[in-house]
Design an enzyme around this catalytic site. Structure first.
Site, PDB file in Angstrom:
ATOM      1  CE  LYS A  25      -4.281  -1.614   0.325  1.00 45.89           C
ATOM      2  NZ  LYS A  25      -5.359  -1.259  -0.624  1.00 45.89           N
ATOM      3  NE  ARG A  26       1.804   4.921  -3.872  1.00 49.66           N
ATOM      4  CZ  ARG A  26       1.794   6.120  -4.463  1.00 49.66           C
ATOM      5  NH1 ARG A  26       2.836   6.516  -5.168  1.00 49.66           N
ATOM      6  NH2 ARG A  26       0.756   6.905  -4.352  1.00 49.66           N
ATOM      7  CG  LEU A  64      -4.337  10.156   6.554  1.00 49.49           C
ATOM      8  CD1 LEU A  64      -5.638  10.939   6.712  1.00 49.49           C
ATOM      9  CD2 LEU A  64      -3.907   9.570   7.887  1.00 49.49           C
ATOM     10  CG  LEU A  66      -6.864   8.448   1.048  1.00 48.38           C
ATOM     11  CD1 LEU A  66      -6.872   9.047  -0.357  1.00 48.38           C
ATOM     12  CD2 LEU A  66      -7.059   9.545   2.094  1.00 48.38           C
ATOM     13  CD  GLU A 112      -0.299  15.960   8.058  1.00 50.50           C
ATOM     14  OE1 GLU A 112      -0.974  16.959   8.371  1.00 50.50           O
ATOM     15  OE2 GLU A 112      -0.778  14.807   8.003  1.00 50.50           O
ATOM     16  CD  GLU A 132      -3.428  16.519   2.300  1.00 50.37           C
ATOM     17  OE1 GLU A 132      -2.826  15.648   2.950  1.00 50.37           O
ATOM     18  OE2 GLU A 132      -2.854  17.279   1.483  1.00 50.37           O
ATOM     19  NE  ARG A 135      -5.935  11.628  -3.217  1.00 53.84           N
ATOM     20  CZ  ARG A 135      -5.445  11.773  -4.457  1.00 53.84           C
ATOM     21  NH1 ARG A 135      -6.183  12.395  -5.377  1.00 53.84           N
ATOM     22  NH2 ARG A 135      -4.252  11.326  -4.776  1.00 53.84           N
ATOM     23  N   GLY A 140      -4.428  16.788   8.638  1.00 55.82           N
ATOM     24  CA  GLY A 140      -4.832  16.608  10.022  1.00 55.82           C
ATOM     25  C   GLY A 140      -3.730  16.148  10.947  1.00 55.82           C
TER      26      GLY A 140
END
Length: 261
Positions: A25-26, A64, A66, A112, A132, A135, A140
């Protein structure tokens, strides 16, 4: 080496290594993976003098997961963000310095995480993005504070609005990373830097990583006052006395000055 789910942890002498290992999933991050990183950071602070955060395989982290994020309610997202923020603070404001070894995708939450470390080494395969806006979501994990301070608010805004991708060399020019090395050698360079940092006085390392960022939030005079207090406190440590004695008696390691100097 110990592993829990997709996060690896190893202590090698004075160096702690935390690796993201979800390669199919990288290295996309689920919430439990953030929490495991936090648990390993807490262990590292008790057992090591410096830590390295890296990604197994070709990517640091694509951000994340997603699929997990899509199922969150707004209140779930709020709590997840706050929990991630606390883990990033463990890295940024903890007892030891952290180095990020970056390759491939360093996107969203991956960026992040890297921004919460103190030194970032990118190999030439690394690329940086904050998609983001595309998307329909918002950062966050602290990017509004940390990434914006690194690269500037306007550059971060550009990246979020346009999904602009920065290469490793563009990230270096933007102050997102401090070193760019050949592809595949980021972890080796991070280990080299960690070995140097581990030789420093722990109290000096703590003062550097915890005082400098806070002074940036202070007024000019308050910052100078805090600097003077910290200089006096560190000066009183046994490590300071030993280090100064080694220098004066010519036992201290010499600086690696440029060839032309």
């Amino acid at each position: 080496m110990s592993e829990s789910a997709e996060i690896s942890f190893q202590i090698d002498g004075h160096i702690a290594l935390i690796g993201i290992n979800r390669q199919h999933k990288r290295n996309a991050m689920r919430q439990d993976m953030f929490e495991q990183i936090g648990a390993y950071v807490a262990q590292a602070q008790q057992k090591a003098r410096v830590g390295i955060l890296f990604g197994h395989g070709d990517n640091f982290s694509s951000g994340l997961d997603l699929g997990e994020h899509k199922e969150r309610t707004p209140i779930d997202t709020l709590h997840a963000s706050r929990a991630q923020g606390a883990i990033m603070n463990q890295l940024e404001q903890g007892q030891i310095p952290w180095i990020a070894a970056l390759s491939g995708a360093t996107i969203g939450a991956g960026f992040e995480l890297a921004a919460a470390t103190h030194i970032r080494v990118a190999d030439e395969s690394a690329f940086f993005a904050l998609p983001e806006g595309r998307r329909g979501i918002y950062v966050g994990g602290g990017a509004s504070v940390r990434v914006a301070r690194l690269i500037s608010v306007t550059r971060m805004m550009d990246m979020m609005l346009t999904s602009r991708v920065l290469s490793a060399h563009e990230a270096l020019a933007a102050n997102a990373v401090q070193y760019v090395v050949p592809a595949g050698s980021a972890l080796a360079k991070a280990r080299e830097l960690a070995a140097v940092i581990a030789e420093n006085s722990p109290i000096s390392n703590f003062a550097i990583t915890n005082t400098l960022p806070r002074i940036q939030d202070m007024s000019h005079d308050d910052g100078l006052f805090v600097e003077s207090i910290m200089a006096a406190l560190v000066q009183s440590s046994p490590e300071a006395q030993s280090g100064l004695k080694d220098f004066l008696e010519k036992r201290a390691r010499r600086l690696d000055t440029p060839k032309s100097a």
